[in-house]
Design an enzyme around this catalytic site. Structure first.
Site, PDB file in Angstrom:
ATOM      1  N   GLY A 261      56.051   0.899  -3.757  1.00 13.71           N
ATOM      2  CA  GLY A 261      55.936   1.959  -3.093  1.00 13.71           C
ATOM      3  C   GLY A 261      56.421   3.244  -4.053  1.00 13.71           C
TER       4      GLY A 261
ATOM      5  N   ILE B 276      53.640   5.791 -11.995  1.00 12.24           N
ATOM      6  CA  ILE B 276      53.269   6.697 -11.245  1.00 12.24           C
ATOM      7  C   ILE B 276      54.495   7.939 -11.584  1.00 12.24           C
ATOM      8  CG2 ILE B 276      53.421   8.027  -8.883  1.00 12.24           C
ATOM      9  CD1 ILE B 276      50.947   6.061  -9.438  1.00 12.24           C
TER      10      ILE B 276
ATOM     11  N   GLY C 151      44.903  12.216   5.031  1.00  9.74           N
ATOM     12  CA  GLY C 151      45.152  12.613   6.191  1.00  9.74           C
ATOM     13  C   GLY C 151      45.605  11.499   7.387  1.00  9.74           C
TER      14      GLY C 151
ATOM     15  N   CYS D 128      52.602  -0.468  -6.701  1.00 10.92           N
ATOM     16  CA  CYS D 128      52.453  -1.971  -7.448  1.00 10.92           C
ATOM     17  C   CYS D 128      52.282  -3.123  -6.655  1.00 10.92           C
ATOM     18  CB  CYS D 128      54.201  -2.156  -8.039  1.00 10.92           C
ATOM     19  SG  CYS D 128      54.604  -0.525  -9.125  1.00 10.92           S
TER      20      CYS D 128
END
Length: 632
Positions: free
Chosen positions: A76, A53, A364, A2
């Site tokens: 987050g 999400i 990664g 966000c």
């Protein structure tokens, strides 16, 4: 993922115009296209843009606690929110949503500032307490999520996820911090201890800030740090098993999402490791994506395809031309501050490809910093052995003289490019590492500056904060200090900024399982020989992943995303390079010696020298100045 923004009046609780918060949030719409919200009360205003999400239908923000006492805006993901929710529910907390935002509110009410160590994830959030009239700002341990803030002339503090959110506020001064120019030229980005704008600050990674009405603006408080001061004991096989457990835990916790999820796959060790563990943990084929280049020397797509076949992923690949130089202005707008990591272009391209099919992608990032995976770590490890064997009084004159006379052979095979190594050996460990990771050395920077800028800069040198950070690090060795500096300085300033801005530009959430703080803390305490061995970095990580990955993936030379900027400035951008010294926005600042800039451009275009990275830095600084309408 966000975007958040807000205003808080320190002196008196003046009214906050909701439209002002709304405009700040509109500037962050790319971070949250799925919803928006604004909340105001006397002396405070909070705004939010949402990318859904988890708990897609619920968890709107700004969010009030169950008793209405506190309000939250949050950017987050908290990966252990389900475990925390059960613990808090056992203490009497009540929940009305299925998301992680409400868990943060309940954790704050239960533990106050002590809630932060309990949160596992990436985050930047603000909590306003209506009873105490305090505003609490916090940023995650490694700085995955950004948070800018600035005192304004009306006595308020404004904050936002990106600088462009603050720029939407009419009272923000658009005046450049002159020291940020030296920082930027030294590193290719503006580190987190500074901003391109005077008066704008970045909340450091692993820090929090508690604001109170009637009190002065305090200094941020550090709530997390990583220590290299201890060494783990145990057999390598036992440490290998512990590492694998931590990696599995980190990957599986980041696979929780209520929207399509996938992974970036470059074919390197780190992204291949993440995909291997995702395939092991999931039931369905992992959705992977990679981009290749139509230049053979830059293309790694064959390695990505090899891993995709090995783990039967749902793989999408796209070949693009590396000639994306027409997108310079787009990049400048994306990053706000000048940002010269040219790999931002292909990173943005792979984010665009991922967003076509998924909303969350695992990367990664972080393993090189944590496990000593860069060539510079191997060099630092070896150079410090020699530094310990020879005193500085002997080493400095000897290697300083050798480095001075050794030719700068950028054209030569890598083993023959010894000038930088010889020069570094003549310096103390910290100074040598600063030289190794810097882009434009102090002498060259000074030759480019105008007399007026040199007077403005005074005694400051961009290397000083990094050197001091290393000298004060909780560490035992030069390798420890180098990795500590990477985690605290390079990672949030360059790598995580790049991934956050390029992914958020296309409304994609990027997650970094190899930056799980438990993994970072484990790696920091490994004996040096399990990080670097026989000239190979990431030794224990590679040994651990041998059960999943073939040797041609684990032990091939590291490449990474490459952009042919040197070729651009001898071809399609040659005329652009020639204008930087005379007719650009940069020239009008008065910071630089135009004749020196012209000399750099002509030396590069003619092929006498390779100044591609420097020209790219100057171009990105010029375009950032123009795009943001900044004043010197």
């Amino acid at each position: 993922m966000c975007g958040i923004a807000g205003i808080y009046h320190l002196a008196t609780p003046k009214p906050v115009d909701p439209l002002r918060i709304e405009r700040m949030c509109d500037a962050l719409a790319h971070r949250g296209p799925d919803g928006a919200g604004v909340w105001t009360a006397p002396g405070v205003g909070l705004g939010h843009r949402r990318l859904s999400i988890i708990d897609v239908a619920g968890s709107p923000q700004p969010m009030a606690s169950s008793d209405g006492r506190t309000m939250l805006v949050f950017n987050g993901e908290i990966y252990n929110y389900r475990e925390l929710r059960e613990e808090l529910r056992g203490d009497g907390a009540q929940f009305h949503t299925d998301g992680d935002s409400e868990v943060i509110l309940a954790a704050w009410q239960r533990w106050g500032q002590d809630c932060l160590p309990r949160l596992h994830g990436m985050f930047a959030f603000a909590i306003f307490d209506l009873a105490e009239r305090t505003l609490f700002l916090a940023r995650d341990r490694l700085g995955v999520k950004p948070l800018f803030y600035a005192p304004l002339s009306d006595g308020s503090i404004a904050f936002a996820s990106e600088l462009k959110g603050l720029l939407a506020h009419p009272l923000l001064r658009r005046e450049v911090d002159p020291l940020a120019i030296d920082d930027y030229l030294a590193w290719g980005y503006v580190p987190d201890h500074r901003s391109i704008l005077a008066g704008v600050r970045k909340l450091p990674a692993g820090h929090s800030l508690l604001l109170r009405h009637g009190a002065p603006l305090p200094a941020p408080l550090q709530w997390w740090d990583v220590s290299f001061a201890e060494r783990r004991r145990g057999k390598p096989a036992d440490l290998e098993a512990e590492l694998l457990h931590l990696m599995r835990q980190a990957v599986s916790s980041r696979m929780v999402a209520d929207v399509p999820l996938g992974a970036f796959l470059s074919g390197g060790v780190d992204s291949s490791s993440v995909v291997a563990l995702m395939a092991e943990a999931g039931r369905d084929p992992v959705k992977t994506c990679s981009i290749g280049f139509d230049v053979a020397g830059l293309d790694e797509s064959a390695y990505a395809g090899q891993i995709a076949r090995r783990f039967a992923t749902d793989h999408r690949a796209r070949t693009v031309s590396p000639d994306d130089f027409a997108l310079v202005d787009t990049l400048a707008t994306m990053f706000d501050e000048p940002f010269a990591d040219a790999s931002a272009l292909p990173t943005w391209r792979v984010c665009q490809l991922a967003r076509e099919t998924v909303t969350v992608a695992l990367s990664g990032d972080g393993a090189d910093e944590a496990f000593a995976g860069y060539r510079r770590h191997v060099f630092q490890h070896g150079e410090d052995r020699l530094r310990r064997a020879l005193p500085q009084a002997l080493r400095g004159p000897l290697f300083g003289a050798l480095g001075a006379v050794y030719p700068k052979a950028d054209w030569a095979p890598r083993p023959l490019r010894a000038k930088a190594t010889l020069q570094a050996l003549g310096l103390p460990s910290e100074d040598g590492y600063a030289s190794a990771i810097g882009i434009v050395p102090p002498e060259l920077r000074a030759s480019l500056y105008s007399p007026d800028y040199l007077a403005l800069r005074g005694d400051y040198r961009a290397e000083e904060p990094l050197i001091n950070l290393m000298r004060n690090a909780p560490a035992r060795s030069g390798l420890d200090r180098a990795q500590y500096a990477d985690l605290k300085f390079w990672l949030p300033g360059d790598i995580l900024t790049k991934v956050d801005r390029t992914s958020m530009a296309v409304s994609l959430e990027a997650r970094e399982p190899l930056l799980d703080h438990r993994l970072i803390e484990f790696a920091a305490n490994l004996p040096e020989g399990l990080r670097v061995r026989w000239g190979e970095g990431k030794w224990l990580l590679k040994k651990t992943m041998q059960r999943y990955l073939p040797d041609e993936i684990l032990y091939r030379p590291k490449q990474g995303f490459v952009t042919p900027i040197s070729q651009w400035f001898r071809g399609p951008l040659a005329d652009v390079a020639r204008t930087i010294g005379n007719s650009s926005a940069l020239a009008r600042t008065g910071w630089f010696n135009s004749q020196a800039l012209n000399g750099v451009a002509e030396a590069h275009i003619s092929g006498r020298s390779d100044h591609g990275r420097l020209l790219w830095q100057l171009l990105m600084l010029d375009r950032s100045m123009s795009t943001l309408g900044l004043n010197a």
